[in-house]
Write a protein that holds these residues in place. Sequence first.
Motif, mmCIF file in Angstrom:
data_model
loop_
_atom_site.group_PDB
_atom_site.id
_atom_site.type_symbol
_atom_site.label_atom_id
_atom_site.label_comp_id
_atom_site.label_asym_id
_atom_site.label_seq_id
_atom_site.Cartn_x
_atom_site.Cartn_y
_atom_site.Cartn_z
ATOM 1 N N VAL A 180 7.000 36.777 70.769
ATOM 2 C CA VAL A 180 8.107 36.333 69.924
ATOM 3 C C VAL A 180 7.967 37.067 68.601
ATOM 4 C CG1 VAL A 180 6.830 34.303 69.082
ATOM 5 C CG2 VAL A 180 9.321 34.357 68.934
ATOM 6 N N GLN A 181 9.076 37.610 68.124
ATOM 7 C CA GLN A 181 9.062 38.386 66.886
ATOM 8 C C GLN A 181 9.910 37.683 65.830
ATOM 9 O OE1 GLN A 181 10.659 42.693 65.268
ATOM 10 N NE2 GLN A 181 9.592 42.672 67.252
ATOM 11 N N SER A 182 9.323 37.490 64.660
ATOM 12 C CA SER A 182 10.035 36.904 63.529
ATOM 13 C C SER A 182 9.413 37.417 62.242
ATOM 14 C CB SER A 182 9.967 35.374 63.542
ATOM 15 O OG SER A 182 10.762 34.822 64.564
ATOM 16 N N GLU A 183 10.139 37.217 61.158
ATOM 17 C CA GLU A 183 9.574 37.544 59.857
ATOM 18 C C GLU A 183 8.512 36.514 59.509
ATOM 19 O OE1 GLU A 183 10.965 38.342 55.209
ATOM 20 O OE2 GLU A 183 12.471 38.025 56.777
ATOM 21 N N TRP A 184 7.373 36.994 59.065
ATOM 22 C CA TRP A 184 6.293 36.109 58.609
ATOM 23 C C TRP A 184 5.500 36.860 57.550
ATOM 24 C CZ3 TRP A 184 1.233 34.571 61.595
ATOM 25 C CH2 TRP A 184 0.632 33.473 60.964
ATOM 26 N N SER A 185 5.329 36.235 56.425
ATOM 27 C CA SER A 185 4.556 36.834 55.343
ATOM 28 C C SER A 185 4.168 35.740 54.365
ATOM 29 C CB SER A 185 5.365 37.914 54.618
ATOM 30 O OG SER A 185 6.366 37.324 53.793
ATOM 31 N N LEU A 186 3.437 36.119 53.347
ATOM 32 C CA LEU A 186 3.064 35.188 52.288
ATOM 33 C C LEU A 186 4.268 34.468 51.701
ATOM 34 C CD1 LEU A 186 0.401 36.872 49.954
ATOM 35 C CD2 LEU A 186 0.416 34.471 50.666
ATOM 36 N N VAL A 187 5.417 35.133 51.659
ATOM 37 C CA VAL A 187 6.601 34.551 51.022
ATOM 38 C C VAL A 187 7.664 34.119 52.026
ATOM 39 C CG1 VAL A 187 6.230 35.763 48.838
ATOM 40 C CG2 VAL A 187 7.587 36.855 50.629
ATOM 41 N N SER A 188 7.369 34.214 53.314
ATOM 42 C CA SER A 188 8.308 33.793 54.366
ATOM 43 C C SER A 188 7.523 33.029 55.421
ATOM 44 C CB SER A 188 9.000 35.004 54.997
ATOM 45 O OG SER A 188 9.787 35.690 54.053
ATOM 46 N N ARG A 189 7.492 31.711 55.303
ATOM 47 C CA ARG A 189 6.561 30.921 56.105
ATOM 48 C C ARG A 189 7.242 29.863 56.972
ATOM 49 N NH1 ARG A 189 1.335 29.255 52.701
ATOM 50 N NH2 ARG A 189 0.763 28.707 54.850
ATOM 51 N N ASP A 190 8.555 29.895 57.090
ATOM 52 C CA ASP A 190 9.239 28.859 57.850
ATOM 53 C C ASP A 190 8.805 28.811 59.315
ATOM 54 O OD1 ASP A 190 11.691 30.587 59.320
ATOM 55 O OD2 ASP A 190 11.101 31.369 57.363
ATOM 56 N N VAL A 191 8.387 29.974 59.882
ATOM 57 C CA VAL A 191 8.007 29.990 61.297
ATOM 58 C C VAL A 191 6.763 29.160 61.584
ATOM 59 C CG1 VAL A 191 9.087 32.202 61.831
ATOM 60 C CG2 VAL A 191 6.724 32.144 60.974
ATOM 61 N N GLU A 192 6.019 28.814 60.546
ATOM 62 C CA GLU A 192 4.793 28.050 60.752
ATOM 63 C C GLU A 192 5.071 26.617 61.196
ATOM 64 O OE1 GLU A 192 2.336 28.346 57.275
ATOM 65 O OE2 GLU A 192 2.592 30.515 57.140
ATOM 66 N N ARG A 193 6.283 26.131 60.948
ATOM 67 C CA ARG A 193 6.601 24.729 61.243
ATOM 68 C C ARG A 193 6.794 24.494 62.739
ATOM 69 N NH1 ARG A 193 9.288 20.814 58.141
ATOM 70 N NH2 ARG A 193 9.203 18.809 59.246
#
Length: 341
Positions: A180-193
């Motif tokens: 699964v590919q999504s944006e994830w970074s120090l400033v983009s963390r919504d996928v962690e939920r």
Amino acid sequence: MPTTVTAPAVPIADGIELSAIGYGAMSLAGVYGAIEEADAQRLLDGLLERGVTHLDTANVYGQGASEQVLGRFLARTGQRDRFAIASKVGIVQGGGIGKRGVRGDREHIREQIDGSLSRLGVDALDLYYLHRPDPSVPVEESVAALAELVEEGKVRSIGLSEVTGEELRRAHAVHPIAAVQSEWSLVSRDVERYVIPAAIELGVAFVAYSPVSRGLLTDRFDAEISALGGSRRNFPRFDASNLPGNLAVAERLRAVAGRIGAPLATVAVAWLEHRAAEAGLRLVAIPGTRSLAHLDESIAAASLRLDAEQLAELEAVAAEISGPRTFDPLWVSGGREGLIG
């Protein structure tokens, strides 16, 4: 000597491994500024030299230009077997970023695969993503169409991009999802939920795009670079209301990185790798760049260890970022999960 990838390769399916640092080839289509063919080919040669063996592209990057550049590289070097090649289907051309449509129907998927294979000059893709779920087509139907391509030998494994945790579970019930590919970074963390817990539960690898937030989390980013950044102007974090504050956040993160003793890009990717390892998630980061020196900073993250105090300081500063990561909440998983307004 260039920095070489030392982190273990990430298995995603039988016989398919992705280098822990891959390459997001959207930059080859001129999205963040023009790149000459000779420079693109030198960049790709440098990837091979560094052990970056995962190439991630899409049919819509430059209306096929990115795939064509990669195809010429593979034909010139004869190194197809060294690489795990991923492309995507589902986004359809419109009036530019923010004005595109989505098609996840069987007819479109079957039509587009042959174009990607032809431009890349390959018989099969190692990984083929549904670039975005189509709101008018159940994700199960899109995955069933992709599964037909696996049966026919045109695709070796299936991925999904920017799906919700629930969509990932529904898709995986139809056919195994490799990544699964999504944006994830120090400033983009919504996928962690929701998304990352679902990926861990199902044993799906996570491919993080924009791990340095379109250049913001680097040592060289400023307002002038943002103005020259092509598609960045379509993202709220880079508009006139948010950019000054976000540049200040980036400067504070650089100060933290300076105390750690590494470039901010190295620290940002090391943060991702730490969080993935802590969660038991198989991670591949795919920075997109036109500079091998910038890529080397991402590769170097594998040798950087961050302690609890450093992690907490980075996250406290990063939490002050302004603006959502997307121009349209419905375009990404977090928006459809109610995490991005």
